[in-house]
Design an enzyme around this catalytic site. Structure first.
Site, PDB file in Angstrom:
ATOM      1  CG  HIS A 121      -2.251  -0.702   0.848  1.00 41.20           C
ATOM      2  ND1 HIS A 121      -2.373  -2.056   0.960  1.00 41.20           N
ATOM      3  CD2 HIS A 121      -3.424  -0.239   0.372  1.00 41.20           C
ATOM      4  CE1 HIS A 121      -3.591  -2.401   0.580  1.00 41.20           C
ATOM      5  NE2 HIS A 121      -4.246  -1.321   0.214  1.00 41.20           N
ATOM      6  N   GLY A 122       2.084   1.180   0.366  1.00 35.95           N
ATOM      7  CA  GLY A 122       2.888   2.395   0.300  1.00 35.95           C
ATOM      8  C   GLY A 122       4.118   2.308   1.159  1.00 35.95           C
TER       9      GLY A 122
END
Lengths: 471, 313
Positions: free
Chosen positions: A328-329
């Site tokens: 997700h990051g």
């Protein structure tokens, strides 16, 4: 929003679905040319057209995307099982396994390379949608290896699959088999456009009228400063952000699915009213479904899933969620968020699940309380900020600074209608009603009105730099 | 129509709106046209609608130009009902009197009991987090501009369930001090000269409506470094250009210039980056610094001004 929504978008708005340029220029022109294209050439047009739109948004990385198409096309062909004699079967299997390992490693190392570059240098621009087209590539390679799909012979068809403009930026992560069926099928173009448009308008409304509106609340909270919000506002913020994220991404996915329909792809559901779930595990079977099923099919099950005893199951679940967090990051908080969800899922599997099953009302309350709290870990980029926010949510942990107790009433007055609309559209019955009645004339007229209201908002938000700069 | 109702409805309504926008492109939407290059033709309809401009509107009712285009600004200037002389007249008459001038003195919060604050969202922040609600009156609104006060009067004041313009509200109440901070929202509109003319005219009008009030014209607060360095419009050079002009209104007797940037900015003159999230507004806990700055800079005019005049050099 890293990973979700759009990744560091620059350049032209060629792939921002909720921009007037895309809706009034790129999309209609693309569809018209697609329609005029002879049936046989449509796949090639999809490939070049999608690549062209990508190149307009990020010219440099278009070559990366093209390179990925070429690399994975060739890997796919060489992963194809050769008709070998019995004696050579083992050797052939070893060859294919080694090749698969190499192919997956190439893809993932590119992904990791770009993600890490962004960690060390925040100004480094990530290639648009790399998280998504890497995962699509890996799913294709593994499916070919497992002989679940045939290696695609046509470079254009494979390229079209990887570059499909509705999916290239933020998914859904469609499997090759689904896309291939769609690309080859013959269908009534205008009928599909009509149906796709309905999903597009619904998705646009979710994004513009609900998500973008609630984004103002989250922005207000940060402008005030996390240490200075009242406890009721902290909770309103957590609920608001949870709904914002959902309507942003589900809205985007609906638009992507709608456009997919127009170009012949099957309708791909990416969200299934997750807030109506009765456990965190169920929530993530209904949230970003194509990512969840990707991790299930290509990580969890190959690791043994739940068939190798409790300990192994727990390890597998935690690993999957750790990877989900990383996907997700960049940032420790995403890893923490992933692990937190992993722990909740494990807890449900071992003990909590039974209780939740017996008490459905309790189960709903649990999801509606716990999920927003986990989103706060997702949203806030540093551990200290997470600490401050939880201190405001649970004020016995810490005192606020310069808190104005009237802040909650003010923000609620501003956002109550949006919250009501958002809550309504979180109910599965609302979705069923829409699916059943979307062809009725009053609904069609309502959709037309909603579309122009969205355009009004969009034009005034994005095109006039001085209207969003209201101080 | 039966088979593809939504497609056709969208298509027809889209064509209709495009036609309307195109037909009026040199009419009511003339000023929006420059903005249109990258956007679909029909977007001007929606931009106009948010300013209350419709295809059937008279051209004169057009709101202020939204872009800082020289041409449109000049046009608006010539329409301006406030002649330049009015503002200079104000300053000249003040100078002729040549009475005592006053120094700033520290005051306590009760000083603000008869004070009025007029401003945009930053003043709104002072209201919500400066702990002054019990003392002062606030007439403020997010995105308020100097033009909204008298030029295109907006009913931004709500009293007793009624909406009022500033002129109405000032005619009904009496204030001892009036603090004004406006100007950041205007950065994208018109030139600094045009802004200042409007600003001076507004101060003049406030003076007319509240002859006894001490007027504090406050410097527009700066923005934080990141915005300052990247924003072509909302940057500190543009803000300072206008502050310099606002400062000239000070006369040391009943109009005073206050620059809270002194206590809110870093060594480079940008808003302290840790004190703001959006680069423009202070975080709640720092509004007290602004309030304290104001309380450090009170002006006390004795009932007989000549007897208590202090030196002002």
């Amino acid at each position: 929003m890293a990973g979700i929504g759009t990744e560091n978008l620059v350049g032209l708005n060629t792939l921002v679905f909720s921009s007037p340029e895309f809706l009034f220029r790129y999309l209609p022109v693309f569809l018209l040319l697609f329609f005029l294209c002879p049936q046989k050439k449509r796949t090639g047009f999809l490939f070049f057209g999608s690549l062209f739109l990508y190149a307009l948004a990020q010219p440099d990385y278009a070559f990366l995307l093209l390179g990925m198409c070429g690399m994975n096309y060739l890997f796919g062909l060489s992963l194809k099982k050769r008709t070998a004699q019995e004696a050579d079967a083992q050797k052939e299997e070893r060859r294919r396994k080694g090749l698969l390992f190499l192919a997956v490693a190439c893809n993932l190392s590119l992904l990791v390379y770009f993600k890490l570059s962004n960690v060390f240098d925040r100004s480094f621009l990530l290639p648009l949608g790399i998280s998504f087209y890497t995962f699509k590539s890996v799913s294709y390679l593994i499916d070919v290896y497992r002989t679940q799909v045939d290696a695609e012979r046509s470079f254009f068809a494979f390229g079209a699959y990887l570059c499909l403009f509705p999916q290239v930026v933020s998914g859904p992560i469609m499997r090759f088999s689904e896309a291939a069926d769609g690309l080859r099928s013959r269908y009534n173009f205008w009928e599909r456009v009509e149906d796709g448009l309905k999903w597009m308008v619904a998705g646009l409304a979710a994004k513009i009228l609900i998500a973008d509106r609630l984004a103002i609340l989250w922005n207000d909270i940060q402008t005030i400063g996390l240490e200075s919000i009242s406890t009721p506002l902290a909770w309103l913020g957590a609920f608001g952000y949870s709904l914002q994220l959902y309507f942003d991404f589900a809205g985007y996915s609906m638009m992507a699915a709608g456009m997919g329909e127009m170009i012949g792809l099957p309708f791909l559901k990416n969200f299934d009213f997750p807030y109506a779930s009765r456990s965190v595990s169920e929530f993530y079977r209904r949230w970003h479904m194509t990512l969840g099923s990707w991790f299930r099919d290509y990580v969890y099950i190959p690791l043994g899933g739940n068939r190798r005893g409790k300990k192994r199951t727990v390890c597998n679940l935690l690993l999957v969620w750790l990877l989900t967090g990383f996907w997700h990051g960049n940032g420790l908080h995403f890893v923490l968020w992933g692990l937190l969800l992993g722990l909740l899922v494990v807890l449900e599997k071992l003990w909590l699940g039974g209780i939740l099953k017996k008490h459905p009302l309790l189960a709903h309350l649990y999801v509606l309380l716990v999920i927003p709290l986990t989103w706060m870990v997702f949203a806030l980029p540093s551990l200290s900020q997470i600490g401050v926010y939880f201190g405001r949510l649970f004020p016995f942990w810490g005192k606020g600074i310069a808190v104005n107790p009237m802040d909650f009433a003010k923000e609620l007055r501003m956002f109550a209608p949006t919250f009501c609309a958002a809550a309504l559209f979180c109910i599965p019955a609302a979705g069923r009603w829409f699916s059943r009645h979307k062809k009725d004339l009053p609904v069609v007229i309502a959709l037309t009105v909603v579309f122009w209201v969205c355009v009004y908002q969009m034009v005034n938000m994005t095109e006039n730099p001085f209207l969003y700069a209201n101080f | 129509m039966k088979k593809y109702p939504l497609l056709l409805l969208l298509l027809f309504s889209g064509l209709l709106l495009t036609g309307l926008a195109f037909a009026n492109r040199n009419g009511v939407y003339r000023t929006y046209e420059q903005n249109r290059k990258a956007e679909p033709v029909l977007s001007v309809l929606f931009l106009g609608a948010s300013d209350g401009v419709f295809p059937w509107s008279e051209e004169e009712t057009k709101a202020l130009p939204v872009m800082a285009e020289q041409e449109t600004v000049r046009e608006t200037e010539s329409e301006s009902a406030v002649p330049q002389t009015e503002e200079t007249a104000l300053l000249e008459t003040e100078e002729e009197k040549e009475p005592a001038r006053y120094d700033f003195v520290p005051v306590d919060q009760t000083y603000l009991d008869d004070a009025l604050f007029i401003g945009d969202s930053r003043t709104q922040g002072l209201l919500e987090y400066g702990r002054l609600q019990e003392n002062a009156t606030f007439y403020c609104k997010t995105s308020l501009t100097i033009y909204d006060l008298f030029r295109h009067p907006k009913q931004f004041i709500r009293e007793d369930e009624k909406k009022k313009t500033l002129e109405q509200a000032l005619s009904e109440h009496h204030f001892g001090k009036i603090y004004l901070m406006l100007g950041i929202n205007e950065l994208g509109t018109g030139t600094a000269e045009y802004f200042f003319r409007e600003y001076a005219a507004a101060v003049n009008k406030i003076r007319e409506l509240q002859p006894d009030a001490i007027i504090f014209v406050q410097a527009i607060l700066h923005v934080a470094p990141q915005k300052d360095e990247t924003d072509p419009i909302f940057n500190n050079a543009n803000i300072e250009e206008r502050n310099e002009k606002i400062k000239t209104l000070e006369n040391g007797r009943d109009i005073f210039y206050l620059d809270a940037n002194e206590v809110l900015c870093d060594e480079n003159g940008a808003l302290q980056s840790d004190w703001t999230y959006d680069q423009v507004h202070l975080k709640a806990q720092y509004y007290s610094l602004w309030r304290d700055f104001l309380l450090e800079h009170g002006i006390c005019i004795p009932s007989d001004p000549d007897s208590g005049a202090s030196d002002f050099t």
